[in-house]
Design a protein around this motif. Structure first.
Motif, PDB file in Angstrom:
ATOM      1  N   ASN A   7       0.822  -1.213   0.000  1.00 10.62           N
ATOM      2  CA  ASN A   7       0.000   0.000   0.000  1.00 10.62           C
ATOM      3  C   ASN A   7       0.855   1.261   0.000  1.00 10.62           C
ATOM      4  OD1 ASN A   7      -2.453  -1.347  -0.022  1.00 10.62           O
ATOM      5  ND2 ASN A   7      -2.646  -1.365   2.201  1.00 10.62           N
ATOM      6  N   LEU A   8       1.892   1.284   0.819  1.00 11.25           N
ATOM      7  CA  LEU A   8       2.772   2.452   0.876  1.00 11.25           C
ATOM      8  C   LEU A   8       3.480   2.665  -0.457  1.00 11.25           C
ATOM      9  CD1 LEU A   8       4.189   1.886   4.450  1.00 11.25           C
ATOM     10  CD2 LEU A   8       3.028   3.981   3.685  1.00 11.25           C
ATOM     11  N   THR A   9       3.866   1.569  -1.093  1.00 16.64           N
ATOM     12  CA  THR A   9       4.530   1.667  -2.387  1.00 16.64           C
ATOM     13  C   THR A   9       3.565   2.189  -3.450  1.00 16.64           C
ATOM     14  OG1 THR A   9       5.938  -0.205  -1.754  1.00 16.64           O
ATOM     15  CG2 THR A   9       5.891   0.375  -4.084  1.00 16.64           C
ATOM     16  N   ALA A  10       2.342   1.674  -3.443  1.00 16.36           N
ATOM     17  CA  ALA A  10       1.342   2.108  -4.423  1.00 16.36           C
ATOM     18  C   ALA A  10       0.968   3.576  -4.239  1.00 16.36           C
ATOM     19  CB  ALA A  10       0.097   1.232  -4.317  1.00 16.36           C
ATOM     20  N   LEU A  11       0.974   4.051  -2.994  1.00 23.60           N
ATOM     21  CA  LEU A  11       0.661   5.455  -2.735  1.00 23.60           C
ATOM     22  C   LEU A  11       1.671   6.400  -3.367  1.00 23.60           C
ATOM     23  CD1 LEU A  11      -0.485   5.735   1.014  1.00 23.60           C
ATOM     24  CD2 LEU A  11      -1.799   6.345  -1.016  1.00 23.60           C
TER      25      LEU A  11
ATOM     26  N   GLN B 205      -5.049   6.525   2.416  1.00 20.21           N
ATOM     27  CA  GLN B 205      -4.397   7.822   2.575  1.00 20.21           C
ATOM     28  C   GLN B 205      -3.887   7.975   4.019  1.00 20.21           C
ATOM     29  OE1 GLN B 205      -3.798   9.782  -0.052  1.00 20.21           O
ATOM     30  NE2 GLN B 205      -4.785   8.144  -1.225  1.00 20.21           N
ATOM     31  N   ILE B 206      -2.703   8.526   4.130  1.00 16.55           N
ATOM     32  CA  ILE B 206      -2.125   8.744   5.462  1.00 16.55           C
ATOM     33  C   ILE B 206      -1.867  10.235   5.647  1.00 16.55           C
ATOM     34  CG2 ILE B 206      -1.122   6.444   5.661  1.00 16.55           C
ATOM     35  CD1 ILE B 206       1.532   7.583   4.773  1.00 16.55           C
ATOM     36  N   SER B 207      -1.673  10.642   6.897  1.00 20.02           N
ATOM     37  CA  SER B 207      -1.552  12.066   7.215  1.00 20.02           C
ATOM     38  C   SER B 207      -0.178  12.644   6.863  1.00 20.02           C
ATOM     39  CB  SER B 207      -1.841  12.289   8.703  1.00 20.02           C
ATOM     40  OG  SER B 207      -0.874  11.627   9.505  1.00 20.02           O
ATOM     41  N   ILE B 208       0.826  11.792   6.701  1.00 18.57           N
ATOM     42  CA  ILE B 208       2.169  12.269   6.390  1.00 18.57           C
ATOM     43  C   ILE B 208       2.242  12.637   4.908  1.00 18.57           C
ATOM     44  CG2 ILE B 208       4.639  11.806   6.654  1.00 18.57           C
ATOM     45  CD1 ILE B 208       2.957  11.484   9.219  1.00 18.57           C
ATOM     46  N   GLU B 209       2.665  13.829   4.604  1.00 22.24           N
ATOM     47  CA  GLU B 209       2.717  14.277   3.220  1.00 22.24           C
ATOM     48  C   GLU B 209       3.809  13.553   2.434  1.00 22.24           C
ATOM     49  OE1 GLU B 209       3.065  18.497   2.772  1.00 22.24           O
ATOM     50  OE2 GLU B 209       1.685  18.906   4.418  1.00 22.24           O
ATOM     51  N   LYS B 210       3.520  13.313   1.153  1.00 19.43           N
ATOM     52  CA  LYS B 210       4.540  12.737   0.275  1.00 19.43           C
ATOM     53  C   LYS B 210       5.732  13.685   0.216  1.00 19.43           C
ATOM     54  CE  LYS B 210       1.316  10.262  -2.750  1.00 19.43           C
ATOM     55  NZ  LYS B 210       0.792  10.123  -4.131  1.00 19.43           N
TER      56      LYS B 210
ATOM     57  N   ILE C 182       9.365  -1.128   4.702  1.00 18.88           N
ATOM     58  CA  ILE C 182      10.085  -2.151   5.467  1.00 18.88           C
ATOM     59  C   ILE C 182       9.736  -2.058   6.950  1.00 18.88           C
ATOM     60  CG2 ILE C 182      12.374  -2.837   6.286  1.00 18.88           C
ATOM     61  CD1 ILE C 182      13.421  -2.412   3.475  1.00 18.88           C
ATOM     62  N   TYR C 183       9.674  -0.846   7.468  1.00 17.49           N
ATOM     63  CA  TYR C 183       9.322  -0.698   8.881  1.00 17.49           C
ATOM     64  C   TYR C 183       7.890  -1.175   9.132  1.00 17.49           C
ATOM     65  CZ  TYR C 183       9.589   1.195  13.590  1.00 17.49           C
ATOM     66  OH  TYR C 183       9.625   1.316  14.955  1.00 17.49           O
ATOM     67  N   CYS C 184       7.021  -0.946   8.164  1.00 20.93           N
ATOM     68  CA  CYS C 184       5.626  -1.394   8.279  1.00 20.93           C
ATOM     69  C   CYS C 184       5.543  -2.916   8.346  1.00 20.93           C
ATOM     70  CB  CYS C 184       4.824  -0.870   7.090  1.00 20.93           C
ATOM     71  SG  CYS C 184       3.069  -1.286   7.117  1.00 20.93           S
TER      72      CYS C 184
ATOM     73  N   ALA D 141       4.568   7.132   9.094  1.00 22.56           N
ATOM     74  CA  ALA D 141       3.792   6.647   7.945  1.00 22.56           C
ATOM     75  C   ALA D 141       3.567   5.137   8.051  1.00 22.56           C
ATOM     76  CB  ALA D 141       4.520   6.978   6.641  1.00 22.56           C
ATOM     77  N   ALA D 142       4.604   4.425   8.444  1.00 26.34           N
ATOM     78  CA  ALA D 142       4.500   2.969   8.600  1.00 26.34           C
ATOM     79  C   ALA D 142       3.494   2.602   9.677  1.00 26.34           C
ATOM     80  CB  ALA D 142       5.872   2.386   8.936  1.00 26.34           C
ATOM     81  N   THR D 143       3.524   3.319  10.764  1.00 28.21           N
ATOM     82  CA  THR D 143       2.613   3.044  11.881  1.00 28.21           C
ATOM     83  C   THR D 143       1.165   3.276  11.477  1.00 28.21           C
ATOM     84  OG1 THR D 143       4.349   3.685  13.452  1.00 28.21           O
ATOM     85  CG2 THR D 143       2.096   3.605  14.279  1.00 28.21           C
ATOM     86  N   GLU D 144       0.917   4.351  10.734  1.00 28.24           N
ATOM     87  CA  GLU D 144      -0.447   4.618  10.263  1.00 28.24           C
ATOM     88  C   GLU D 144      -0.932   3.513   9.332  1.00 28.24           C
ATOM     89  OE1 GLU D 144      -1.834   8.332   8.770  1.00 28.24           O
ATOM     90  OE2 GLU D 144      -0.405   9.492   9.977  1.00 28.24           O
ATOM     91  N   MET D 145      -0.065   3.082   8.420  1.00 27.59           N
ATOM     92  CA  MET D 145      -0.481   2.046   7.468  1.00 27.59           C
ATOM     93  C   MET D 145      -0.689   0.709   8.165  1.00 27.59           C
ATOM     94  SD  MET D 145      -1.448   1.484   4.455  1.00 27.59           S
ATOM     95  CE  MET D 145      -0.903   2.928   3.532  1.00 27.59           C
ATOM     96  N   THR D 146       0.137   0.425   9.158  1.00 26.62           N
ATOM     97  CA  THR D 146      -0.035  -0.807   9.920  1.00 26.62           C
ATOM     98  C   THR D 146      -1.423  -0.862  10.541  1.00 26.62           C
ATOM     99  OG1 THR D 146       2.323  -1.064  10.411  1.00 26.62           O
ATOM    100  CG2 THR D 146       0.773  -2.141  11.906  1.00 26.62           C
TER     101      THR D 146
END
Length: 445
Positions: free
Chosen positions: A66-70, A90-95, A105-107, A149-154
């Motif tokens: 998901n993070l990669t696709a974003l 969608q996550i709150s951290i801006e691209k 990886i952290y996710c 970002a990883a924490t939000e996606m998790t």
């Protein structure tokens, strides 16, 4: 002591499966295999059963995907091919404020930490990863935002995982073995209870339902020495007599039994091994590196492989507890030779079809679609367990060997392998149909 030695060997050899040179090597802090290996170590520690292991690999990869696709418009969004996935990614951290590959990886590690029974064991791996990033002079703010970002996606992946019915399994009726006749019954040396008898209720990813690919009926149970069933049993019995070394090597290489136990007098010693799904995840990593895939395409291959494993187990387990087939060990001990012992330890679930046959053929079909036919590679996934490496000319060749290894090991009749192969190929066809419709194509062009 043995447990500690095996754990040390696994860590020592954890990068062995990815030793082949790549066309475009990624920096060490973007090596996906390290995260996969860390997660596998925890699953081995927890003795996670094969279907559940496939489920964990699946969710561990979804957040990374998901993070990669974003951040890469060429990566097809998960919702485009997984019908049940409705989460807002969608996550709150801006691209641009975070590194999505580091976050991916952290996710993976964070998802494993939150989902696995002993997930807390992944905290040192996360700490080491952060230290590695700093050693590579990654900006502290980028690291901080990537972790956020990883924490939000998790959290999104965990939320999605809770809808797959896994949490309801403990409330279902446990399996009660039926003595005698054609039915499966617990086998020596531990006589463990049946593994995941209700796994068919788990929500699949890409196949339409657990019973979409019901295989043909196995040979009818019979004790008549002229029957097809007896002949198959006697063939298993015969192949174990003075087997050639190559058959022994093949059986050992594809054993992948998380429940292996050996006895010495009154003492039982457990040997923890990687699951069948873990072996194929390792293969997916090996070939992604050999193909010189980018980070993003490697994530795609590993994610599709993990999804395939989850669906293959759901499909296979649906049939296992429908036919509820007796294992060769039980039949041979009762009707042919009471002293006979299979070369490999019989896993604690019904015989038909062969799980290795289903998941290996499903994996081989999908990896062939993603990376091409006749993709030669060296598989050294089993070095930590004293076996291998082995060379294969294609994924299909590897799947064929994985399937027949269960016959050489004395734990499956031939029709469990033959029709398991077919079932696995049907699962692969379905996965390919879905990802092809979403325009996921060959990754190493």
């Amino acid at each position: 002591m043995i447990k500690n030695i095996l754990f040390f060997l696994l860590i020592l050899c954890s990068t062995g499966g990815y030793a082949q040179k790549t066309k475009k090597p990624l920096p060490d802090y973007l090596q996906l295999d390290k995260a996969i290996n860390a997660i596998s170590v925890v699953m081995i520690h927890d003795v996670v059963n094969p279907p559940a292991a496939a489920r964990y690999y699946n969710y561990v990869m979804l957040g990374a995907y998901n993070l990669t696709a974003l951040n890469n418009k060429d990566i097809i969004p998960l919702a485009d091919f997984v019908k049940s996935y409705k989460e807002d990614n969608q996550i709150s951290i801006e691209k641009g404020k975070y590194n999505y590959q580091i976050a991916a990886i952290y996710c993976m590690l964070e998802t494993g930490k939150q989902m696995l029974p002993s997930g807390f064991m992944l905290q040192p791996d996360q700490d080491k990863y952060i230290a590695l990033l700093k050693a590579n002079k990654i900006d502290d703010e980028i690291i901080k935002q990537s972790i956020a970002a990883a924490t939000e996606m998790t959290a999104k992946v965990i939320k999605y995982s809770k809808g797959d019915n896994y949490n309801r399994l403990s409330g279902k009726l446990r399996y009660t073995p039926l003595k005698g006749g054609k039915n499966w019954y617990p086998t020596p040396p531990t006589y463990m209870e049946a593994v995941e008898p209700n796994w068919k209720t788990i929500r699949p990813m890409l196949i339409d339902s657990s019973n979409e690919f019901v295989p043909v009926r196995p040979a009818p149970f019979s004790t008549d020495t002229a029957s097809e069933f007896y002949k198959q049993a006697y063939e298993v019995y015969t192949v174990s007599k003075n087997p050639p070394m190559e058959q022994v090597t093949i059986a050992n290489f594809w054993d992948c039994n998380p429940f292996a136990v050996t006895t010495s007098g009154h003492m039982m010693i457990g040997f923890k091994k990687i699951s069948p799904g873990g072996h194929w995840m390792n293969i997916a990593g090996i070939v992604s590196k050999k193909a010189g895939l980018s980070f993003d395409k490697s994530v795609t291959v590993l994610t599709i492989e993990a999804i395939t494993l989850m669906d293959a187990f759901i499909s296979c387990w649906d049939e296992k507890y429908r036919s509820n087939g007796i294992r060769p060990e039980t039949y041979i001990n009762k009707y042919i030779d009471i002293t006979w012992v299979p070369y490999l330890q019989t896993p604690p679930f019904p015989e038909y079809p062969s799980g290795h046959a289903v998941l290996s053929n499903a994996s081989a079909g999908v990896l062939t679609y993603l990376l091409g036919d006749n993709f030669a590679y060296t598989d050294d996934s089993e070095i930590p367990y004293g076996v291998g490496p082995r060379n294969f000319k294609s994924f299909i060749e590897a799947a064929e060997e994985a399937s027949i290894s269960r016959f050489y090991g004395g734990i499956h009749f031939k029709d469990a392998i033959v029709f398991g192969n077919k079932q696995g190929r049907l699962v692969a066809d379905k996965v390919i149909e879905k990802i092809k419709a979403a325009k996921i194509t060959r990754q190493n062009k």
